[in-house]
Design a protein around this motif. Structure first.
Motif, PDB file in Angstrom:
ATOM      1  N   UNK A  22      44.478  -9.651 -70.084  1.00  0.00           N
ATOM      2  CA  UNK A  22      45.816  -9.777 -70.647  1.00  0.00           C
ATOM      3  C   UNK A  22      46.465  -8.428 -70.949  1.00  0.00           C
ATOM      4  N   UNK A  23      45.771  -7.315 -70.679  1.00  0.00           N
ATOM      5  CA  UNK A  23      46.370  -5.983 -70.845  1.00  0.00           C
ATOM      6  C   UNK A  23      47.128  -5.635 -69.568  1.00  0.00           C
ATOM      7  N   UNK A  24      48.273  -6.289 -69.386  1.00  0.00           N
ATOM      8  CA  UNK A  24      49.073  -6.064 -68.185  1.00  0.00           C
ATOM      9  C   UNK A  24      50.549  -6.243 -68.526  1.00  0.00           C
ATOM     10  N   UNK A  25      51.350  -5.316 -68.012  1.00  0.00           N
ATOM     11  CA  UNK A  25      52.805  -5.443 -68.067  1.00  0.00           C
ATOM     12  C   UNK A  25      53.271  -5.373 -66.627  1.00  0.00           C
ATOM     13  N   UNK A  26      53.966  -6.421 -66.174  1.00  0.00           N
ATOM     14  CA  UNK A  26      54.467  -6.454 -64.803  1.00  0.00           C
ATOM     15  C   UNK A  26      55.920  -6.001 -64.772  1.00  0.00           C
ATOM     16  N   UNK A  27      56.230  -5.124 -63.820  1.00  0.00           N
ATOM     17  CA  UNK A  27      57.594  -4.636 -63.630  1.00  0.00           C
ATOM     18  C   UNK A  27      58.253  -5.307 -62.434  1.00  0.00           C
ATOM     19  N   UNK A  28      57.442  -5.688 -61.448  1.00  0.00           N
ATOM     20  CA  UNK A  28      57.930  -6.333 -60.233  1.00  0.00           C
ATOM     21  C   UNK A  28      56.779  -7.145 -59.668  1.00  0.00           C
ATOM     22  N   UNK A  29      57.092  -8.386 -59.211  1.00  0.00           N
ATOM     23  CA  UNK A  29      56.026  -9.260 -58.738  1.00  0.00           C
ATOM     24  C   UNK A  29      56.552 -10.159 -57.625  1.00  0.00           C
ATOM     25  N   UNK A  30      55.873 -10.173 -56.484  1.00  0.00           N
ATOM     26  CA  UNK A  30      56.278 -10.977 -55.329  1.00  0.00           C
ATOM     27  C   UNK A  30      56.027 -12.465 -55.528  1.00  0.00           C
ATOM     28  N   UNK A  31      55.269 -12.830 -56.555  1.00  0.00           N
ATOM     29  CA  UNK A  31      54.826 -14.207 -56.731  1.00  0.00           C
ATOM     30  C   UNK A  31      55.456 -14.877 -57.949  1.00  0.00           C
ATOM     31  N   UNK A  32      56.588 -14.316 -58.424  1.00  0.00           N
ATOM     32  CA  UNK A  32      57.395 -14.901 -59.499  1.00  0.00           C
ATOM     33  C   UNK A  32      56.633 -15.078 -60.809  1.00  0.00           C
ATOM     34  N   UNK A  33      55.645 -14.226 -61.056  1.00  0.00           N
ATOM     35  CA  UNK A  33      55.007 -14.234 -62.371  1.00  0.00           C
ATOM     36  C   UNK A  33      55.889 -13.420 -63.286  1.00  0.00           C
ATOM     37  N   UNK A  34      56.029 -13.820 -64.506  1.00  0.00           N
ATOM     38  CA  UNK A  34      57.031 -13.247 -65.423  1.00  0.00           C
ATOM     39  C   UNK A  34      56.772 -11.770 -65.694  1.00  0.00           C
ATOM     40  N   UNK A  35      57.851 -11.005 -65.815  1.00  0.00           N
ATOM     41  CA  UNK A  35      57.784  -9.601 -66.194  1.00  0.00           C
ATOM     42  C   UNK A  35      57.281  -9.517 -67.628  1.00  0.00           C
ATOM     43  N   UNK A  36      56.301  -8.649 -67.857  1.00  0.00           N
ATOM     44  CA  UNK A  36      55.744  -8.478 -69.195  1.00  0.00           C
ATOM     45  C   UNK A  36      54.841  -9.625 -69.615  1.00  0.00           C
ATOM     46  N   UNK A  37      54.561 -10.541 -68.680  1.00  0.00           N
ATOM     47  CA  UNK A  37      53.717 -11.697 -68.973  1.00  0.00           C
ATOM     48  C   UNK A  37      52.308 -11.243 -69.360  1.00  0.00           C
ATOM     49  N   UNK A  38      51.732 -11.927 -70.296  1.00  0.00           N
ATOM     50  CA  UNK A  38      50.330 -11.719 -70.628  1.00  0.00           C
ATOM     51  C   UNK A  38      49.534 -12.562 -69.636  1.00  0.00           C
ATOM     52  N   UNK A  39      49.205 -11.958 -68.500  1.00  0.00           N
ATOM     53  CA  UNK A  39      48.661 -12.709 -67.379  1.00  0.00           C
ATOM     54  C   UNK A  39      47.162 -12.522 -67.235  1.00  0.00           C
TER      55      UNK A  39
END
Length: 150
Positions: free
Chosen positions: A130-147
């Motif tokens: 869960x230590x992830x911040x997304x700025x751009x994602x090809x698979x429509x996972x939310x930006x800043x999502x705790x993924x």
């Protein structure tokens, strides 16, 4: 396979005679998680480190992301990787590596036609997925999502 006292599974040659190669590979598969871009397998982990085998399918890429609490070392074992680290992009091939410092935007991409296989060594005080911040994602996972992915 690198074996340490904290290894999640024994190496094939250390298995009891009644433990077949087929059972060993099923254990390995049980440590594998599938993602839209490919898969990763946790090979070993302990305090302050985690080692993964990452497979990126041809023409796929991971999100542009960063981690607050860990650095990553990537070693290409098959294929060619297009690596974004900060403002720099470069290609690395088999037996080459790169380092991603904490708090640095980065992306791993497979521009080739064969699967990209890398070994990733994570180091840090917290290595949770869960230590992830997304700025751009090809698979429509939310930006800043705790993924739960890299």
């Amino acid at each position: 396979m690198l074996e340490t006292p904290n290894s999640p599974m024994p190496s094939e040659e250390k298995l009891p005679a009644t433990f077949s190669a087929e059972v060993f590979h099923k254990l390995l598969e049980s440590n594998t998680e599938t993602r839209p871009w490919g898969s990763f397998t946790v090979l070993d982990e302990g305090p302050g480190y985690k080692i993964k085998r990452i497979v990126v399918l041809p023409k796929r890429r991971l999100s542009l992301q960063m981690h607050y609490h860990r650095s990553e070392h990537w070693i290409v074992v098959a294929g060619t990787a297009k690596v974004t680290c900060g403002n720099e992009e470069r290609l690395i091939t088999t037996n080459q590596s790169t380092y991603v410092p904490p708090c640095t935007k980065h992306r791993l991409e497979n521009p080739g036609v064969i699967p990209l296989v890398i070994i990733e060594v994570q180091n840090g005080q917290y290595l949770g997925e869960d230590d992830i911040v997304r700025f751009s994602d090809d698979y429509a996972r939310a930006t800043g999502e705790q993924a739960t992915t890299s």
